[in-house]
Design an enzyme around this catalytic site. Structure first.
Site, PDB file in Angstrom:
ATOM      1  N   ASP A  93      -0.917 -15.230   4.125  1.00 17.96           N
ATOM      2  CA  ASP A  93      -1.382 -14.219   5.081  1.00 17.96           C
ATOM      3  C   ASP A  93      -0.795 -14.460   6.464  1.00 17.96           C
ATOM      4  O   ASP A  93      -0.327 -13.527   7.125  1.00 17.96           O
ATOM      5  CB  ASP A  93      -2.910 -14.268   5.200  1.00 17.96           C
ATOM      6  CG  ASP A  93      -3.587 -13.531   4.063  1.00 17.96           C
ATOM      7  OD1 ASP A  93      -2.869 -13.035   3.176  1.00 17.96           O
ATOM      8  OD2 ASP A  93      -4.824 -13.467   4.060  1.00 17.96           O
ATOM      9  N   HIS A 123      -5.267 -11.733  -3.014  1.00 23.48           N
ATOM     10  CA  HIS A 123      -5.491 -12.474  -1.775  1.00 23.48           C
ATOM     11  C   HIS A 123      -4.477 -13.608  -1.668  1.00 23.48           C
ATOM     12  O   HIS A 123      -3.676 -13.824  -2.584  1.00 23.48           O
ATOM     13  CB  HIS A 123      -6.927 -12.987  -1.708  1.00 23.48           C
ATOM     14  CG  HIS A 123      -7.910 -11.874  -1.457  1.00 23.48           C
ATOM     15  ND1 HIS A 123      -8.022 -11.255  -0.232  1.00 23.48           N
ATOM     16  CD2 HIS A 123      -8.772 -11.237  -2.279  1.00 23.48           C
ATOM     17  CE1 HIS A 123      -8.922 -10.294  -0.296  1.00 23.48           C
ATOM     18  NE2 HIS A 123      -9.396 -10.255  -1.535  1.00 23.48           N
TER      19      HIS A 123
HETATM   20  C1  LIG Z   1      -7.692  -6.313  -0.104  1.00 22.64           C
HETATM   21  C2  LIG Z   1      -7.694  -5.164  -1.098  1.00 22.64           C
HETATM   22  C3  LIG Z   1      -7.420  -5.709  -2.487  1.00 22.64           C
HETATM   23  C4  LIG Z   1      -9.081  -4.526  -1.063  1.00 22.64           C
HETATM   24  O1  LIG Z   1      -9.117  -3.454  -1.993  1.00 22.64           O
HETATM   25  P1  LIG Z   1     -10.243  -2.315  -1.939  1.00 22.64           P
HETATM   26  O2  LIG Z   1     -11.527  -2.894  -1.465  1.00 22.64           O
HETATM   27  O3  LIG Z   1     -10.220  -1.622  -3.225  1.00 22.64           O
HETATM   28  O4  LIG Z   1      -9.738  -1.407  -0.714  1.00 22.64           O
HETATM   29  P2  LIG Z   1      -8.495  -0.415  -0.612  1.00 22.64           P
HETATM   30  O5  LIG Z   1      -7.517  -0.989   0.361  1.00 22.64           O
HETATM   31  O6  LIG Z   1      -7.933  -0.050  -1.940  1.00 22.64           O
HETATM   32  O7  LIG Z   1      -9.159   0.870  -0.001  1.00 22.64           O
HETATM   33  C5  LIG Z   1      -9.916   0.861   1.185  1.00 22.64           C
HETATM   34  C6  LIG Z   1     -10.996   1.879   1.085  1.00 22.64           C
HETATM   35  O8  LIG Z   1     -11.677   1.945   2.324  1.00 22.64           O
HETATM   36  C7  LIG Z   1     -11.677   3.267   2.811  1.00 22.64           C
HETATM   37  N1  LIG Z   1     -11.662   3.201   4.263  1.00 22.64           N
HETATM   38  C8  LIG Z   1     -10.939   2.366   5.028  1.00 22.64           C
HETATM   39  N2  LIG Z   1     -11.190   2.576   6.332  1.00 22.64           N
HETATM   40  C9  LIG Z   1     -12.096   3.565   6.378  1.00 22.64           C
HETATM   41  C10 LIG Z   1     -12.755   4.211   7.433  1.00 22.64           C
HETATM   42  N3  LIG Z   1     -12.538   3.869   8.707  1.00 22.64           N
HETATM   43  N4  LIG Z   1     -13.635   5.178   7.125  1.00 22.64           N
HETATM   44  C11 LIG Z   1     -13.868   5.519   5.858  1.00 22.64           C
HETATM   45  N5  LIG Z   1     -13.274   4.943   4.809  1.00 22.64           N
HETATM   46  C12 LIG Z   1     -12.397   3.965   5.066  1.00 22.64           C
HETATM   47  C13 LIG Z   1     -10.456   3.870   2.210  1.00 22.64           C
HETATM   48  O9  LIG Z   1     -10.520   5.254   2.197  1.00 22.64           O
HETATM   49  C14 LIG Z   1     -10.470   3.247   0.809  1.00 22.64           C
HETATM   50  O10 LIG Z   1     -11.430   3.917   0.004  1.00 22.64           O
HETATM   51  P3  LIG Z   1     -10.984   4.941  -1.142  1.00 22.64           P
HETATM   52  O11 LIG Z   1     -10.149   4.166  -2.098  1.00 22.64           O
HETATM   53  O12 LIG Z   1     -12.297   5.403  -1.696  1.00 22.64           O
HETATM   54  O13 LIG Z   1     -10.226   6.013  -0.405  1.00 22.64           O
HETATM   55  C15 LIG Z   1      -6.637  -4.100  -0.743  1.00 22.64           C
HETATM   56  O14 LIG Z   1      -6.944  -3.530   0.516  1.00 22.64           O
HETATM   57  C16 LIG Z   1      -5.221  -4.667  -0.681  1.00 22.64           C
HETATM   58  O15 LIG Z   1      -4.609  -4.936  -1.711  1.00 22.64           O
HETATM   59  N6  LIG Z   1      -4.683  -4.810   0.538  1.00 22.64           N
HETATM   60  C17 LIG Z   1      -3.353  -5.302   0.749  1.00 22.64           C
HETATM   61  C18 LIG Z   1      -3.243  -6.810   0.567  1.00 22.64           C
HETATM   62  C19 LIG Z   1      -4.151  -7.582   1.455  1.00 22.64           C
HETATM   63  O16 LIG Z   1      -4.232  -7.330   2.644  1.00 22.64           O
HETATM   64  N7  LIG Z   1      -4.838  -8.527   0.848  1.00 22.64           N
HETATM   65  C20 LIG Z   1      -5.778  -9.334   1.557  1.00 22.64           C
HETATM   66  C21 LIG Z   1      -5.170 -10.592   1.949  1.00 22.64           C
HETATM   67  S1  LIG Z   1      -6.488 -11.662   2.466  1.00 22.64           S
END
Ligand SMILES: CC(C)(COP(=O)(O)OP(=O)(O)OC[C@H]1O[C@@H](n2cnc3c(N)ncnc32)[C@H](O)[C@@H]1OP(=O)(O)O)[C@@H](O)C(=O)NCCC(=O)NCCS
Length: 388
Positions: free
Chosen positions: A164, A133
């Site tokens: 962000d 984050h």
């Molecule tokens: C924030 C973060 C760490 C969260 O990690 P996480 O909760 O493990 O989520 P991920 O991004 O890895 O994966 C999202 C999940 O939601 C699911 N998902 C998302 N939208 C969906 C939808 N509309 N319907 C069904 N599933 C959905 C995805 O399939 C995934 O699940 P899976 O791994 O089982 O396939 C990660 O998204 C990230 O590093 N993002 C980039 C950096 C960022 O934006 N950081 C936040 C700054 S505040």
């Protein structure tokens, strides 16, 4: 209401928080039609929407909830994306490809798509898959190390999500607009790989480039903009409130010295040997009056002095009010309230309040019909829980 500069541009935003959500808010403020695509909570078990009431993040936007893990949900997304100009997502790199909605899948039907993936560290490199984050990216990008640690060396938590917003969100907007402009030439979009950490590095260019060019250690207090001199610092007034002093130019510094009754320091602005003495004298003089009395006298007198305002104070600040910096919003349950206005280069006169909707409200039927799905099919998808 709002700017219409991006009128006709449709954006699908798969993110509810973080850099991608900041980017889509700015695009919406500039007139783009932004559609938030969220998961069907009961179906996916994914908690992506923030658990708190969002006062302004979704203004001027529409919303559809799709279970993209279901083939029908994925197809519904691809149908929406076939008619869109921009997709923004901020899942962990690789997630969208696993879901079957990555750049290649969307571009196959819509080669003009500008597909912006924002992530913490970007789609490549050893940290690419690491969760994180704002604070993490500020840490790895050098921002925390240079942000005036207290006496115990503990870097302070910044007062805004700088990584962000400015690191990721604004760079995403710049890249999206550049890609949309470029698309005019040949009709082709592209995949943008926006890394929040890279964006923080860009914000740090002044210090990092100084180090790379000279090898000189860059740290808190090492140069003018990092607090080396008394002319660029914060000082406490008699009422305990704080002042920001940034008298960089010698003539502004001379004005300040004169008005503080410290003319003897005017010629010593950059004299390292006496900075502690100057600071001590300035601190003593500033303590003799309240903050606002100082600001009233010094700010109009070319001294680069301002108040350090709290949130409670800045919302009534005469300058922001004169600029129309706050918009009015209306929420069915929370009533009418003010919120920060659009960042629109002073172009907007808001006519109607922004409508902030209940978190459960969606525009599913309208949006899916617009993507070419007939009403019977939409009902079917709803009944099977693929859309909500
Ligand atoms: C924030 C973060 C760490 C969260 O990690 P996480 O909760 O493990 O989520 P991920 O991004 O890895 O994966 C999202 C999940 O939601 C699911 N998902 C998302 N939208 C969906 C939808 N509309 N319907 C069904 N599933 C959905 C995805 O399939 C995934 O699940 P899976 O791994 O089982 O396939 C990660 O998204 C990230 O590093 N993002 C980039 C950096 C960022 O934006 N950081 C936040 C700054 S505040």
């Amino acid at each position: 209401m709002g700017s219409e500069l991006l009128e006709g541009i449709t954006v699908l935003d798969l993110a509810s928080v973080g850099p991608a959500a900041r980017a889509s808010r700015w695009l919406a403020d500039y007139g783009a039609d932004v559609v938030k695509v969220g998961p069907v909570p009961a179906k996916s078990g994914v908690q992506i929407a923030p658990p708190f009431f969002s006062y302004s993040a979704h203004r001027r936007m529409k919303r559809v909830l799709l279970d993209i893990k279901a083939p029908d949900g994925r197809d519904a997304f691809l149908a929406l994306a076939a008619k869109a100009d921009v997709v923004i997502e901020s899942f962990r790199p690789g997630v969208v490809d696993r879901l079957g909605i990555g750049y290649d899948a969307v571009a196959a039907a819509n080669p003009g798509i500008v597909y912006c993936s924002t992530s913490g560290f970007g789609r490549t490199g050893p940290k690419s898959q690491q969760a994180g984050h704002d604070l993490n990216y500020l840490g790895t990008g050098g921002f925390l190390a240079l942000t005036g640690a207290g006496p115990d060396g503990k870097p302070p938590i910044p007062g805004a999500t700088v990584a962000d917003s400015a690191g990721g969100g604004m760079h995403a907007v710049i890249a999206i607009l550049a890609a949309l402009l470029h698309r005019q030439a040949d009709g082709r979009g592209r995949h943008l790989d926006v890394s929040v950490a890279d964006g923080v590095l860009a914000l740090m260019a002044l210090s990092v480039d100084e180090f790379l060019a000279t090898g000189t250690t860059v740290e808190t207090g090492s140069n003018l903009l990092l607090g080396r001199y008394a002319c660029y610092d914060t000082y406490q007034a008699g009422d305990g409130k704080w002042l920001a002093v940034a008298a960089i130019e010698p003539r502004f510094w001379a004005n300040l010295c004169t008005l503080l009754g410290l003319p003897q320091w005017a010629e010593h602005q950059n004299d390292d040997a006496v900075q502690d003495d100057i600071r001590r004298d300035m601190a003593r003089v500033f303590r003799t009056r309240d903050r606002d009395t100082w600001v009233a006298e010094l700010a109009p007198a070319d001294t680069c002095v301002s108040g350090v305002l709290s949130v409670g104070e800045l919302v009534d600040d005469e300058q922001f009010l004169a600029r129309g910096a706050f918009a009015t919003a209306k929420h069915p349950a929370h009533g009418t309230f003010r919120q920060t206005g659009a960042v629109l280069a002073g172009m907007v006169a808001q006519e109607d309040p922004y409508l902030v909707r209940e978190s459960g409200v969606t525009d599913t039927d309208e949006l899916l019909a617009g993507a070419g799905l007939d009403p019977a099919r939409i009902t079917e998808l709803r009944e099977s829980g693929v859309v909500a």
